[in-house]
Design an enzyme around this catalytic site. Structure first.
Site, PDB file in Angstrom:
ATOM      1  N   ASP A  91      11.945  -4.541 -27.549  1.00 14.38           N
ATOM      2  CA  ASP A  91      12.165  -4.610 -28.931  1.00 14.38           C
ATOM      3  C   ASP A  91      11.863  -6.069 -29.306  1.00 14.38           C
ATOM      4  OD1 ASP A  91      13.257  -4.111 -31.626  1.00 14.38           O
ATOM      5  OD2 ASP A  91      14.959  -4.987 -31.266  1.00 14.38           O
ATOM      6  N   LYS A  92      11.467  -6.237 -30.522  1.00 19.30           N
ATOM      7  CA  LYS A  92      10.990  -7.684 -30.831  1.00 19.30           C
ATOM      8  C   LYS A  92      12.086  -8.312 -31.511  1.00 19.30           C
ATOM      9  CE  LYS A  92       8.778  -8.871 -34.701  1.00 19.30           C
ATOM     10  NZ  LYS A  92       9.303 -10.002 -35.158  1.00 19.30           N
ATOM     11  N   THR A  93      12.751  -7.874 -32.668  1.00 21.08           N
ATOM     12  CA  THR A  93      13.668  -8.641 -33.490  1.00 21.08           C
ATOM     13  C   THR A  93      14.957  -8.461 -32.620  1.00 21.08           C
ATOM     14  OG1 THR A  93      12.593  -7.768 -35.181  1.00 21.08           O
ATOM     15  CG2 THR A  93      14.750  -8.674 -35.717  1.00 21.08           C
TER      16      THR A  93
ATOM     17  N   THR B  88       8.015  -2.271 -31.862  1.00 16.53           N
ATOM     18  CA  THR B  88       8.981  -2.815 -32.999  1.00 16.53           C
ATOM     19  C   THR B  88       8.686  -2.140 -34.324  1.00 16.53           C
ATOM     20  OG1 THR B  88       9.265  -4.807 -34.381  1.00 16.53           O
ATOM     21  CG2 THR B  88       7.004  -4.501 -33.268  1.00 16.53           C
TER      22      THR B  88
ATOM     23  N   ARG C 132       5.466  -0.944 -36.314  1.00 14.32           N
ATOM     24  CA  ARG C 132       5.760   0.029 -37.181  1.00 14.32           C
ATOM     25  C   ARG C 132       6.161   1.159 -36.604  1.00 14.32           C
ATOM     26  NH1 ARG C 132       6.458  -2.668 -41.545  1.00 14.32           N
ATOM     27  NH2 ARG C 132       4.446  -3.351 -42.672  1.00 14.32           N
TER      28      ARG C 132
ATOM     29  N   LYS D 124       9.760   5.169 -30.310  1.00 10.68           N
ATOM     30  CA  LYS D 124      10.044   4.330 -29.383  1.00 10.68           C
ATOM     31  C   LYS D 124      10.192   5.109 -28.108  1.00 10.68           C
ATOM     32  CE  LYS D 124      11.585   0.377 -31.913  1.00 10.68           C
ATOM     33  NZ  LYS D 124      12.657  -0.846 -31.922  1.00 10.68           N
TER      34      LYS D 124
ATOM     35  N   ASP E  53      18.329  -4.768 -28.661  1.00 11.83           N
ATOM     36  CA  ASP E  53      19.728  -5.077 -29.381  1.00 11.83           C
ATOM     37  C   ASP E  53      20.301  -4.433 -30.431  1.00 11.83           C
ATOM     38  OD1 ASP E  53      17.868  -6.013 -31.004  1.00 11.83           O
ATOM     39  OD2 ASP E  53      19.279  -7.586 -31.528  1.00 11.83           O
TER      40      ASP E  53
ATOM     41  N   ASP F  43      17.256   0.768 -31.195  1.00 16.09           N
ATOM     42  CA  ASP F  43      16.605   0.932 -29.686  1.00 16.09           C
ATOM     43  C   ASP F  43      17.595   1.745 -28.844  1.00 16.09           C
ATOM     44  OD1 ASP F  43      14.905  -1.329 -30.660  1.00 16.09           O
ATOM     45  OD2 ASP F  43      16.766  -2.697 -30.358  1.00 16.09           O
TER      46      ASP F  43
END
EC number: 7.6.2.1
Lengths: 348, 1133
Positions: free
Chosen positions: B402-404, B692, B809, B815, B836, B840
């Site tokens: 994940d990014k954020t 993400t 997006r 995902k 996190d 996810d």
């Protein structure tokens, strides 16, 4: 006030920290001091040379020792029609035959007298389990009701219990031998010692006679094994400590051989006259031929042998040691070559 | 995903009756109607599995459902029923041991559960009955009871909040035990209720119990004086969940709606689906091979036995019993076959399962204990939720991150904003009161500001449009001060600035998302301070230090589909305003188009710099418009079914025709060592995919910052933008692009050699692939089936040839789709998901290994993960060090176990050829039993816990070492064959070595002979020593524990043998081993043959170890190496 609050907060924080923070010990952090041996060529090559040398040394010693052991084997099965025991081969009656042999040089003592059987599967499971250790330990309760392990040798045709029961006891080797030495044309009997042929623990601890004297009374209401000529309490009437279950011939038989071709210790030649060994000369072996081996194509033999520190004659161990030792040496040479070549390559 | 699955699971009940009706306080409603008490389950919580009575049968049944246990049970039963060579004890004892240990463990766990249940069930709670407070046991609460809960107490069941001691009708709860979020959440009482609950006459209609913690729909009918009942909507904000704690509120009263096993907490108490590791699959495959060996051995022996018997007639000395003669020939053959099976069954040991389980369980502690995983900020270390997957950590090929919050810190900082196309950047501290430091906007070259009015409108929007709460640390209210000390409050994390004067009020913000706090704080910097929400009034301190009050009318909550949120407020002057903020893509279509272009440029520029951007818009609502929106919203909120869809429709209708005011840019800093971690992981041959929900530009810049994309990386883009280029239909364009990229990345790429397929530096070209959610769904669900499959393949092939892939997006489900796609692709690569947030969870559950970051977005990811770590940087050690070591350890454990049992049983098999196939065991029963339990189990267990064939520092430093064990390298068939061959070799050496020695059984210097048990004991002694020393040779890391167990096991063997042979054991039928061992040691030949055979067996091993030793520059560091690494090291050089 403010100060104390902050201190409290700090203390609290520290407590929290200590409660959550993983223990910083060598074990939990996988940092236990460790020895990390490296088997590098520089260690292994000398090690191999040393081991190889040691093995070759031991091997040579073993080989020489084994070669020096004297051995006299006499096959008395009598398969050959020329053989003196041929007549006894299929004879069910009592039959005696004798064989002569000569010993060219002194047969160094102490000399051990073995009998050997081939193609005889003493190591079969059912056969080996066919005994009652409680009987053999002198427990009278099992005299009258032997363990069913002994089937079909538990009871005789009249349903009397057999003591000692079982196939193993029933098939006890019952050829007897006398050895005589021809001295000046006169046959002189070589005294054979029937003691010390079984394991000490067997006749002292593992096997027991019932504590009834005379021994015969313990066997009231029981029968001898069907194949036996005489009951167990008459195996050696001359010596109480070699009679019954602790008769050493019996014990030797009861210790099952590992392989179908085996030999067992029959007697030791310990008499003072022959303490130094059997002198050179002609000997006669007289066999009371009782034990049938013809039906299963077995062979019977008598082996006279002396022993060394390594036991009886066995070339295998010496040769194996020499071979393995040489392999070590060869390997170390190979490794040396590989190592050297690799090193040169690296230098380039 | 989880929610859907659970919904499906529990959907059955809902299908029948959609809702339940609850009579508050058990009063008939309306009062004149007869009251029929409905049947609901009581509030007893039963988490235990067993009772005293059913424990034994149930537990045994469950244990014997395992294939392995069942197999051993069958063997045991065969031994009991059939006359077999070994006594039932030999296999019964280990089985009994295993079963007992497991039963005790499970029984203890269940006892703990019973205890916990009892504690919960017997907890005293206050229930209001006819106006009186009655204390009763928690278990006795019935649906409809009015329950009183005091501060810091736990709610005993799911309650609808009726009354709170706080005057604003709210209460605060923490749900730490439910989802781990420790922040205070506000819950609301049902509006306009009687103050005295005794006279409340109402029914609640609500949905059937369902496990989603954040969903609840219900309706309350309040009957007053025979009027038509008032109807109030109930939502999750009215529901207090069992397990949550009441905070900051003296007491509350609520009516029980779900009790006992129907509470949301109980419904959520579900085991996750079991993940099985690749190693386990290998074990099962090997097991089949060994089973085959076992059966064929038994078959061979049975056949030969009858062949042999046909040649050898029954001998006179060993006659058959009458019974044996009468038994049917085929039945005899069958029992013989079973006997041989029993004789050789030790080749598949019970203890392997125990050892593997123990290794996994104990081994996982090293992760929890690792202090490198301890994060001082959150005061927590790593968490292991399942120990079944330890070794899988060493096998990861694809990482989905994940990014954020994972790559980035989720620690938002307000960087700049743009109002009406003018850029405002906050200066460093020295700014004036009006706080604006203006820099060049790209649109207008002249330094200019937007109109003051617009500025203030924008800032008000920032202050109003959010769901942030102000946290009060001190209870007493004080006058507003000019200065504030701000505390960020996210998930209970406080930063104390520490220079307070006593009268000053500490103030912090609580919000579900850190963006919001960043925005509110950003507004504060510019002079607009949000003071808090008081009974539906939002207070703002403006630049002139005046307090403005706005009445909060509606909050149109954020959701990931709309990607925006709005508030409706009424200002003092009576104007009704709607403020909306959200992602650019979701705002732009909803606003008047004239402003869009100017702001779009800013937004895109900010996005490329890696900032998170949000656009802010507003709109005036006329009274009629508001009235309509208000009515719609209320109606939608009351809906019992499809409430969400209906609400969404209303939201979308209201949020149109807005006026764009500006945009904000918030920086999300990269996690510590994010770039190094990614580099190490890529160096280890793993492919990192970023999944993400964020915008492409932002995500791309993050990828650059993390080093996932490098300067020379050629990016292949498959997004809506590239799809719309060229003016053709998207389908066609997609087709072309896929083919083009495929040609570039797959066909034209230089063919990589087999050994270095996973290398990234070899290929001259680096490709990065970018795809967005919309394009992905086109790829995955193309109109025609063959096309779709082809696209999928193309897509996968492209992705597999790219060093990094960025999917932006993405919806949470997408995902998981991607993970699944890769997971099921050719070669079934091992995947790892790390994230996190709740979004996810789906991919964490889908991947082979799911890792949760203990971040700021709640605890759902952590709860659903297999492992949880505080920070991204910890992933490096988790995989490269722990994963690598665990894999090597367990792989060796498995191979070694099979090996040692093969060379254990092979001599016994060979012995059959010498004993007339009579099933004579070579070893004594005690040895057969103890071999796996005592003599050889501890060294391998210690090895499999402590071995570090390469030390941790080196593993971390040279990430490429990870590739050496890739693709299950140590459990491939080749190595398995090697071990099997070794086992066979050893077995042959042991047996025939002793066989030749016994060609003359007179082995003692007193001329006495050895029997069959001496034979077996010599073989067994050689076996135990060789097998243990073989492990010693493999051990690269000798701690004192290894020394202790290895030498200890050997010493124990010797000691045990003396002991076993030294006593006449009264319970034994045959004293087979009496003095055998001691007699053996008195024979020089036996000693010599033991030494010889051990050395001979180990010679090839020693030779291999020496020749395998690495030389070269790394040799010093990588002192000892796995069987494979030497080759690789050479290749690299």
């Amino acid at each position: 006030m403010k100060q104390s609050n902050r201190i409290k907060a700090m203390v609290k924080e520290e407590q929290e920290e200590s409660s959550n923070r993983p223990d910083n010990t060598a074990f939990t952090q996988q940092r236990l001091p460790a020895w990390q041996p490296i088997l590098s060529a520089s260690i292994v090559i000398p090690m191999f040379v040393l081991i190889g040398a040691a093995f070759i040394g031991v091997g040579v010693a073993l080989f020489i020792t084994s070669r020096d052991i004297q051995l006299q084997e006499l096959d008395y099965t009598g398969d050959d029609s020329e053989h003196p025991c041929f007549k006894c081969r299929t004879n069910t009656e009592k039959c005696t035959c004798s064989m002569t042999f000569s010993i060219p040089t002194l047969f160094k003592g102490p000399v051990f007298f073995y009998y050997g059987l081939t193609n005889y599967f003493q190591n079969q499971r059912k056969y080996g389990a066919s005994k009652d250790d409680n009987q053999l330990y002198g427990d009278l309760n099992y005299f009258t009701s032997p363990s069913t392990d002994c089937d079909p040798y538990t009871r005789d045709s009249k349903n009397m219990p057999i003591v000692p029961c079982g196939a193993l006891a029933n098939s006890m080797f019952n050829d007897t031998f006398t050895l005589s030495h021809t001295v000046n044309g006169v046959q002189k009997i070589v005294p054979l010692d029937g003691k010390g042929i079984a394991w000490w623990t067997d006749y002292n601890i593992k096997y027991r006679n019932p504590s009834i004297t005379p021994l015969i009374n313990a066997f009231n209401g029981t029968k001898k094994p069907t194949n036996w000529p005489k009951p167990i309490y008459e195996l050696d009437t001359t010596d109480v400590y070699n009679n019954g279950f602790i008769n050493q011939d019996f014990l030797v038989w009861m210790r099952r051989a590992a392989l179908p071709d085996f030999r067992k210790l029959y007697r030791r030649i310990t008499h003072d006259d022959y303490a130094a060994g059997l002198p050179a000369g002609n000997y006669t072996l007289t066999i009371a031929y009782n034990y049938p081996v013809h039906s299963f194509n077995g062979k019977k033999k008598v082996v006279l042998s002396n022993v060394s520190w390594m036991g009886g004659k066995n070339d295998f161990l010496g040769i194996a040691y020499i071979v393995v030792g040489s392999m070590c040496v060869v390997m170390s040479i190979v490794m040396l070559i590989v190592y050297a070549r690799f090193k040169f390559g690296e230098d380039d | 995903m989880l929610r859907r699955r659970l919904n499906r699971l529990f959907g059955g009940d809902e299908g029948r009756v959609h809702s339940r009706t609850i009579y508050v306080g058990h009063k008939s409603c309306p009062p004149n109607e007869a009251y029929i008490p409905p049947k609901f389950c009581d509030n007893r919580i039963v988490s235990s599995k067993y009772t005293v009575w059913n424990f034994l049968p149930k537990n045994l049944f469950e244990q014997f459902r395992r294939i392995a246990n069942f197999y051993f049970l069958i063997i045991f039963l065969v031994q009991v029923i059939v006359d077999t060579p070994t006594s039932p004890v030999t296999s019964g004892l280990p089985l009994f041991f295993v079963i007992t240990v497991t039963a005790v463990k499970q029984g203890y766990e269940d006892w703990l559960r019973h205890k916990a249940d009892r504690e919960v069930n017997e907890y005293r709670v206050s229930v209001l009955e006819d106006g009186r407070r009655i204390r009763k046991m928690s278990a006795k609460i019935k649906v409809g009871d009015i329950v009183e809960v005091e501060e810091d107490e736990t709610f005993p069941c799911d309650l609808i909040l009726l009354q709170s001691s706080r005057d604003d009708g709210t209460c605060f709860v923490t749900t730490a035990s439910l989802d781990g979020e420790s922040n205070h959440k506000t819950h609301y009482t049902v509006a306009d209720l009687e103050s005295d609950l005794q006279y409340l006459s109402a029914t609640i209609e609500c949905e059937q119990p369902q496990p989603d913690l954040y969903k609840f729909v219900g309706r309350m009918h309040i009957y007053r004086n025979s009027q038509e009942p008032d109807v109030r909507s109930l939502g999750p904000e009215n529901l207090l969940l069992k397990g949550a704690n009441l905070k900051n509120t003296q007491k509350i009263c609520g009516v029980a709606v779900y009790t006992g096993m129907e509470t949301k907490m109980a419904l959520n108490y579900q085991g996750k689906s079991q993940k099985r590791s690749a190693v386990e699959k290998s074990i099962n495959a090997f097991l089949l091979v060994y089973l085959f060996i076992l059966v064929s051995k038994a078959l061979v022996c049975t056949t030969l036995k009858y062949v042999w018997q046909s040649k050898h007639d029954e001998t006179w000395y060993n006659e058959k019993t009458q019974k044996e003669k009468e038994t049917n020939q085929y039945l005899k053959m069958f029992t013989d076959f079973l006997s041989f099976m029993v004789l050789f069954n030790f080749i598949i040991p019970v203890s392997m399962y125990v050892t593997v389980e123990m290794q996994k369980f104990l081994g996982s502690f090293f992760i929890t204990w690792d202090k490198d995983f301890f994060d001082p900020e959150i005061q927590e270390g790593a968490l292991v939720n399942t120990s079944d997957l330890n070794e899988e950590l060493g096998q990861v090929e694809y990482i989905f991150t994940d990014k954020t919050g994972t790559l980035t810190q989720n620690n938002m900082e307000f960087i700049e904003c743009c109002i009406d196309g003018f850029q405002y950047k906050h200066g460093d501290g020295s700014s004036e009161l009006d706080g604006f430091c203006v820099t060049d906007g790209p649109v207008n070259k002249i330094q200019q500001k937007a109109g003051r009015e617009r500025e203030e409108l924008f800032l008000r929007a920032l202050c109003l449009c959010h769901t942030v709460q102000v946290k009060e640390s001190t209870k007493q209210r004080q006058d507003q001060n000019d200065q504030f000390d701000q505390i960020d409050q996210v998930d209970g994390l406080g930063l104390d600035h520490g220079f307070l004067d006593p009268p000053q009020k500490e103030m912090g913000f609580i919000a579900s998302s850190p963006d919001e706090i960043a925005l509110v704080k950003g507004a504060m910097r510019y002079g607009f301070t949000f003071l808090g929400l008081e009974s539906k009034n939002m207070k703002i301190l403006n630049r002139n230090k005046d307090v403005e009050t706005y009445e909060l009318l509606h909050v149109l909550n954020f959701d990931p589909v709309r990607r925006r949120m709005s508030v409706m407020v009424r200002s003092k002057t009576g104007d009704i305003l709607l403020f909306c903020k959200g992602a650019d893509s979701s705002i732009f279509p909803q606003v008047r188009q004239e402003e869009v272009e100017r702001i779009r440029m800013h937004v895109e520029r900010n996005a490329t710099e890696g900032y998170r951007t949000l656009c802010v818009a507003y709109k005036h609502l006329s009274a009629q418009e508001y009235a309509r929106a208000d009515a719609d919203l209320r109606e939608a909120r009351l809906a019992l079914q499809d409430r969400e869809e209906k609400l969404m429709a209303v939201y979308n209708r209201v949020e149109t025709d807005m006026i764009l005011i500006g945009a904000t840019a918030v920086e999300d800093q990269l996690q510590d060592e994010a770039a190094q971690t990614m580099e190490a992981l890529q160096g280890a041959g793993m492919k990192v995919w970023v999944l993400t929900g964020d915008k492409m530009e932002t995500a791309k810049s993050t990828c650059y910052a993390c080093g996932l994309f490098k300067k020379n990386t050629e990016l292949l883009e498959l997004t809506l933008r590239t799809l719309e280029d060229g003016g053709r239909s998207r389908e066609e364009r997609l087709h072309d692009l896929l083919l083009e990229y495929h040609k570039k990345a797959v066909q034209d790429a230089p063919p990589v050699k087999l050994g270095i397929t996973r290398s990234w530096s070899v290929a001259g070209h680096d490709y990065g692939f970018i795809i967005d959610g919309a394009s992905l769904s086109m790829v995955l669900s193309s109109s025609s089936e063959p096309n779709s499959r082809r696209y999928k393949n193309l897509f996968l092939q492209i992705c597999q040839n790219c060093t990094s892939v960025l999917c932006c997006r993405m919806a949470p489900l997408q995902k998981a789709q991607i993970v699944k796609l890769v997971k099921n692709s050719k070669g079934n690569p091992i995947t790892l998901s790390i994230g996190d947030g709740a979004n996810d969870v789906s991919m964490i559950l889908e991947a082979h290994v799911g890792i949760g970051i203990k971040g700021k977005e709640g605890r759902q990811a952590v709860k659903n993960s297999d492992y949880a770590i505080p920070k991204l940087k910890h992933l490096k050690k988790l995989l490269l060090a722990h994963g690598h070591l665990y894999y090597v350890r367990i792989a060796h454990l498995v191979q070694y176990f099979f090996y040692k049992n093969l060379c254990f049983i092979l001599p016994q098999f060979l012995y059959q050829f010498f004993c007339g196939y009579s099933q004579q065991p070579l070893y004594d029963a005690a040895y057969l039993t103890m071999y796996n339990i005592c003599f050889t189990s501890m060294p391998i267990l210690a090895y499999s816990l402590l071995e570090q064939h390469i030390c941790i520092e080196v593993l971390l430093e040279h990430s490429t070492l990870y590739r050496d064990i890739a693709k299950n390298a140590m459990l491939r068939w080749k190595l398995f064959l090697y071990w099997t061959a070794l086992g066979i070799f050893h077995g042959l050496v042991f047996f025939f070595g002793v066989r030749f020695l016994f060609s003359n059984p007179a082995l003692q210097d007193n001329g006495q002979v050895f029997g069959n048990w001496s034979y077996g004991t010599i073989v067994f002694t050689v076996l135990v020593f060789t097998v243990t020393l073989k492990l010693a040779l493999d051990t690269r890391h000798w701690t004192w524990i290894n020394h202790f167990v290895i030498w200890g096991s050997l010493a124990f063997y010797v000691f045990f043998s003396f002991f076993w042979g030294g006593i006449i054991w009264p319970f034994l039928k045959h004293q087979r081993l009496y003095f055998v061992f001691a007699n053996m040691l008195s024979s020089v030949s036996a000693w010599l043959v033991i030494i010889l055979l051990i050395l001979l067996s180990l010679l090839p091993e020693i030779l291999l170890v020496v020749l395998r030793k690495p030389r070269g520059p790394h040799a010093r560091q990588i002192a000892a190496v796995t069987p494979l690494s030497y080759k690789h090291l050479k290749e690299r050089e």
